[in-house]
Scaffold this active site. Structure first.
Site, PDB file in Angstrom:
ATOM      1  N   GLU A 151      17.227 -18.731   7.148  1.00 56.71           N
ATOM      2  CA  GLU A 151      17.235 -17.700   6.104  1.00 56.71           C
ATOM      3  C   GLU A 151      17.276 -18.332   4.706  1.00 56.71           C
ATOM      4  OE1 GLU A 151      16.556 -14.756   5.887  1.00 56.71           O
ATOM      5  OE2 GLU A 151      17.553 -13.948   4.133  1.00 56.71           O
ATOM      6  N   LYS A 206      14.412 -17.743   1.883  1.00 59.57           N
ATOM      7  CA  LYS A 206      14.720 -17.214   0.540  1.00 59.57           C
ATOM      8  C   LYS A 206      14.162 -18.147  -0.528  1.00 59.57           C
ATOM      9  CE  LYS A 206      15.556 -14.087   1.181  1.00 59.57           C
ATOM     10  NZ  LYS A 206      15.858 -13.157   2.247  1.00 59.57           N
ATOM     11  N   CYS A 213       0.827  -1.212   0.000  1.00 59.11           N
ATOM     12  CA  CYS A 213       0.000   0.000   0.000  1.00 59.11           C
ATOM     13  C   CYS A 213       0.865   1.268   0.000  1.00 59.11           C
ATOM     14  CB  CYS A 213      -0.950   0.064   1.176  1.00 59.11           C
ATOM     15  SG  CYS A 213      -2.200  -1.207   1.152  1.00 59.11           S
ATOM     16  N   GLU A 243      10.369 -17.974  -0.783  1.00 55.91           N
ATOM     17  CA  GLU A 243       9.902 -16.705  -1.354  1.00 55.91           C
ATOM     18  C   GLU A 243      10.041 -16.650  -2.861  1.00 55.91           C
ATOM     19  OE1 GLU A 243      10.524 -12.655   0.942  1.00 55.91           O
ATOM     20  OE2 GLU A 243      12.332 -13.851   0.984  1.00 55.91           O
ATOM     21  N   HIS A 283      15.004 -35.654  16.084  1.00 52.40           N
ATOM     22  CA  HIS A 283      13.798 -35.392  16.882  1.00 52.40           C
ATOM     23  C   HIS A 283      12.562 -35.240  16.000  1.00 52.40           C
ATOM     24  CE1 HIS A 283      16.238 -35.049  20.468  1.00 52.40           C
ATOM     25  NE2 HIS A 283      17.077 -34.290  19.769  1.00 52.40           N
ATOM     26  N   TRP A 330      -2.489  -3.267  -1.605  1.00 55.39           N
ATOM     27  CA  TRP A 330      -2.086  -4.667  -1.416  1.00 55.39           C
ATOM     28  C   TRP A 330      -3.242  -5.305  -0.665  1.00 55.39           C
ATOM     29  CZ3 TRP A 330      -0.617  -8.186   2.485  1.00 55.39           C
ATOM     30  CH2 TRP A 330       0.160  -9.258   2.045  1.00 55.39           C
ATOM     31  N   ASN A 351      -3.895   3.459   4.171  1.00 49.89           N
ATOM     32  CA  ASN A 351      -2.956   2.379   4.483  1.00 49.89           C
ATOM     33  C   ASN A 351      -3.260   1.934   5.905  1.00 49.89           C
ATOM     34  OD1 ASN A 351      -1.708   2.892   2.091  1.00 49.89           O
ATOM     35  ND2 ASN A 351       0.238   3.612   2.961  1.00 49.89           N
ATOM     36  N   GLY A 352      -3.205   0.648   6.175  1.00 49.87           N
ATOM     37  CA  GLY A 352      -3.440   0.174   7.538  1.00 49.87           C
ATOM     38  C   GLY A 352      -4.642  -0.754   7.594  1.00 49.87           C
ATOM     39  N   ARG A 378       6.995  -1.189  -2.912  1.00 51.84           N
ATOM     40  CA  ARG A 378       6.386  -1.743  -1.710  1.00 51.84           C
ATOM     41  C   ARG A 378       5.541  -2.967  -2.011  1.00 51.84           C
ATOM     42  NH1 ARG A 378       5.889   3.049   1.851  1.00 51.84           N
ATOM     43  NH2 ARG A 378       4.063   2.158   2.801  1.00 51.84           N
ATOM     44  N   LYS A 423       7.232  -5.581  -0.482  1.00 52.51           N
ATOM     45  CA  LYS A 423       8.556  -5.232   0.037  1.00 52.51           C
ATOM     46  C   LYS A 423       8.457  -4.666   1.444  1.00 52.51           C
ATOM     47  CE  LYS A 423      12.972  -4.702   0.049  1.00 52.51           C
ATOM     48  NZ  LYS A 423      13.700  -5.931   0.458  1.00 52.51           N
TER      49      LYS A 423
HETATM   50  O1  M6R Z   1      11.908  -4.059   6.124  1.00 53.53           O
HETATM   51  P1  M6R Z   1      12.124  -5.116   7.159  1.00 53.53           P
HETATM   52  O2  M6R Z   1      13.546  -5.525   7.286  1.00 53.53           O
HETATM   53  O3  M6R Z   1      11.529  -4.754   8.494  1.00 53.53           O
HETATM   54  O4  M6R Z   1      11.309  -6.369   6.636  1.00 53.53           O
HETATM   55  C1  M6R Z   1      11.179  -7.522   7.404  1.00 53.53           C
HETATM   56  C2  M6R Z   1      10.629  -8.662   6.577  1.00 53.53           C
HETATM   57  O5  M6R Z   1       9.358  -8.332   6.084  1.00 53.53           O
HETATM   58  C3  M6R Z   1      11.543  -9.020   5.410  1.00 53.53           C
HETATM   59  O6  M6R Z   1      12.823  -9.356   5.834  1.00 53.53           O
HETATM   60  C4  M6R Z   1      10.955 -10.196   4.620  1.00 53.53           C
HETATM   61  O7  M6R Z   1      10.971 -11.358   5.388  1.00 53.53           O
HETATM   62  C5  M6R Z   1      11.743 -10.379   3.320  1.00 53.53           C
HETATM   63  N1  M6R Z   1      10.829 -10.483   2.214  1.00 53.53           N
HETATM   64  C6  M6R Z   1      12.627 -11.580   3.344  1.00 53.53           C
HETATM   65  O8  M6R Z   1      13.306 -11.746   2.148  1.00 53.53           O
END
Ligand code: M6R
Length: 610
Positions: free
Chosen positions: A483, A487, A2, A490, A506, A76, A102-103, A29, A605
């Protein structure tokens, strides 16, 4: 996630091209539909379309649109699917009022029932539409007053910007928890949810505070606070990071940002390390140095990738500063009873500086009366402004949805912070010197790790068939496993889980067979022996293994089905280096599956709602 952009300019200025360009600057965004409202007659002109800004541009091609006042929005979807009728701006029963938001309005169902009973007709499934009807209901000839009456009935978070056909040249805005800033020009006022989006027109901005009601006209603006007192909020200069050249010749932003990491990290480190004195200098912490030296425990919060950096950071701070440090998901912070003693502190990690969950965690920390610190990339962002003190990443804009260079910078700055806090306590100078020398060598080592890109691509293609996999590591490499899995999910949509390798027996070992690969991070550190044992137990069950190892580790190479190497380094810096092939692996897997790696489906983003 948004975006809001609005302009009111002196009559005879056509702001339509200006607004279209402005809303494009918020594209990063993430959004699924876009629209705008123009003011120029007894009714407003509303244009909305599903898809990107190009779809919006196509929707107006052939029309001559001219106006000196307008508000734009990228949506969004949260309440209701992406569709034209759910796209902002929203109107009341007719098109005299238009609002963008937004919100999240938490009590929208209850408000909708009350408004419907009063005769209002709704056309969308959104929470925002209630605001347009509230404005319509409360309007007595003054939009700012109607906005005040409306926000008193709303629960939740909001940045609201509205216009009415009855007040030429006027835009009214208010916010709670969601950022909004006014841009000042001699013959126009702008309003945007991200101050940087206005930077091509003005560097002079005024940030609104919670519950402020701002009334903008072309040559002035007035802000009235929650207590109905008129406020002269000071203007600030937007500090702009130099925009990186788009894509730098790479096919995607994600690959560009991955390859930018040596330079980005050098920028993060510049001026902060005095290695021969074992000293770290953070200008942004200077004002709180005394409090820092008295901290006894630290809670590190973040979301997604930033949380994974927080997990590593908490380990650094325990190891080198001897403090009790806990990483907590920002969205879980309110449910936790972490320490709120006088010498407790919170450290929030965020690339965008706008993540709502992280902002709310910081507010929670402030309510508990503890010192709040930030590691933030976006200069002047909401988190940067809300925290008591902080450290900027200085890595330039990160625009690909998948966070890459921010992680590398966050982890390294956390290492520096741990050394800094350690030096205030028991970390001896020679140890700090050695560690800082190693940090300074990191950018070159990242360059070496990046040179594996073609090999990583080949491995991704070799395993292109996989639907699901595990990432495992121990110690500092456990958050890297998390991580790596995030990745891959995503940008390739493959199912992936990150696990501590110690957990295999476990439960997760049950998943292992010849169609279920494991990516094992098994570098030469104090956990290597146990990682070898983990790889052996996976191989004994015919599980394919991709190893992330150091060069010339023939034992690992002979066990694994594929090996990707990273340069050797001090154990505490290895998570920075092992993250690189995992970023590349996700990237190449996503590309081979034809996915838009820069804008994966359903993701934004900046996550500016809870
Ligand atoms: O802008 P930020 O670092 O606060 O964002 C946090 C997460 O939304 C961000 O790291 C998200 O997990 C990414 N898409 C990961 O690649």
């Amino acid at each position: 996630m948004c975006g809001i952009y609005g302009i009111t300019a002196v009559p005879n200025t056509n702001i339509v091209p200006w607004g279209m360009a402005g809303i494009r600057r918020l594209e990063y965004r993430g959004y699924d539909s876009a629209g705008f409202a123009l003011q120029n007659s007894a009714e407003l002109t509303i244009i909305r379309s599903v898809g990107d800004i190009n779809a919006l541009r196509d929707a107006v091609s052939g029309h001559t649109l001219v106006s000196s006042v307008g508000i734009w929005h990228t949506r969004w979807a949260t309440h209701g699917a992406p569709s034209e009728r759910n796209t902002h701006p929203h109107t009341g029963c007719d098109t005299r009022f238009a609002v963008v938001h937004n919100g999240t309005i938490e009590n929208h169902d209850a408000l909708r029932r009350v408004l419907t009973a009063a005769g209002h007709r709704f056309t969308s499934e959104t929470d925002t539409e209630v605001v347009a009807h509230l404005l319509e209901m409360e309007y007595r000839g003054n939009l700012a007053e109607a906005m005040r009456a409306a926000i008193h009935q709303i629960e939740g978070t909001f940045a609201l910007v509205a216009i009415t056909a009855d007040e030429p040249g006027v835009i009214v805005a208010s916010r709670r928890s969601s950022p909004l800033a006014i841009g000042i020009l001699p013959d126009a006022r702008l309003i945007a949810s991200d101050a940087a989006a206005m930077a091509i027109h003005t560097r002079e901005v005024v940030h609104l505070e919670d519950y402020d009601i701002a009334t903008l006209s072309p040559t002035s603006h007035m802000i009235v606070d929650a207590g109905a007192v008129t406020r002269m909020r000071p203007s600030q200069a937007i500090e702009l990071e130099a925009e990186s050249a788009e894509f730098g010749g790479f096919p995607h932003r994600m690959l560009f940002e991955i390859n930018e990491q040596p330079a980005a990290l050098s920028n993060s480190l510049r001026g902060r390390i005095i290695a021969r004195e074992g000293h770290v200098r953070f200008g942004g912490l200077a004002a709180v140095e005394k409090q820092l030296s008295a901290i006894e425990d630290l809670t590190v919060v973040g979301c997604g990738t930033a949380y994974h950096a927080a997990l590593i950071g908490a380990m650094y701070i325990e190891a080198y500063a001897g403090l009790s440090a806990t990483a907590v998901l920002a969205s879980e912070y309110e449910y936790r009873r972490t320490s709120s003693r006088r010498n407790s502190a919170m450290l929030a990690i965020s690339q965008s500086g706008e993540t709502m969950d992280t902002l709310l965690a910081i507010k929670g920390g402030k309510d508990r009366g503890i010192l709040t610190l930030g590691i933030v990339n976006r200069v002047g962002s909401a988190i940067a402004r809300l925290t008591d003190a902080g450290i900027y990443n200085h890595i330039g804009p990160e625009t690909s949805v998948a966070s890459t260079k921010a992680f590398v910078s966050q982890v390294t700055l956390l290492a520096l912070l741990a050394i800094h806090l350690g030096r205030q306590r028991d970390l001896i100078r020679t140890d700090a010197e050695r560690m800082l020398e190693a940090v300074l060598r990191l950018p070159d080592k990242i360059t070496t790790a990046l040179a594996q890109s073609d090999h990583v691509r080949a491995v991704a293609e070799q395993f292109g068939w996989m639907q699901s996999c595990l990432f495992i590591g121990r110690g500092y490499q456990y958050p890297v496993a998390l991580e790596g899995a995030l990745k891959l999910k995503e940008v390739s949509y493959a199912h992936a889980e990150g696990y501590s390798a110690g957990e295999m027996k476990h439960g997760p070992l049950a998943l292992v067979d010849d169609r279920f690969p494991t990516i094992a991070i098994a570098v030469r550190d104090s956990r290597r022996k146990k990682m070898v044992a983990n790889i052996q137990e996976i191989k004994a069950r015919r599980g394919p293994v991709i190893a992330i190892a150091n060069p010339d580790d023939s034992e690992i190479a002979s066990l694994a089905d594929a090996t990707i190497t990273v340069p050797e380094d001090d154990e505490f810096l290895m998570p920075v280096l092992t993250a690189i092939p995992l970023q590349l692996f996700a990237y190449w897997m996503g590309v081979s599956r034809g996915i838009n790696v820069d804008k994966p489906r359903n993701l934004a983003k900046s996550v500016t709602t809870e």
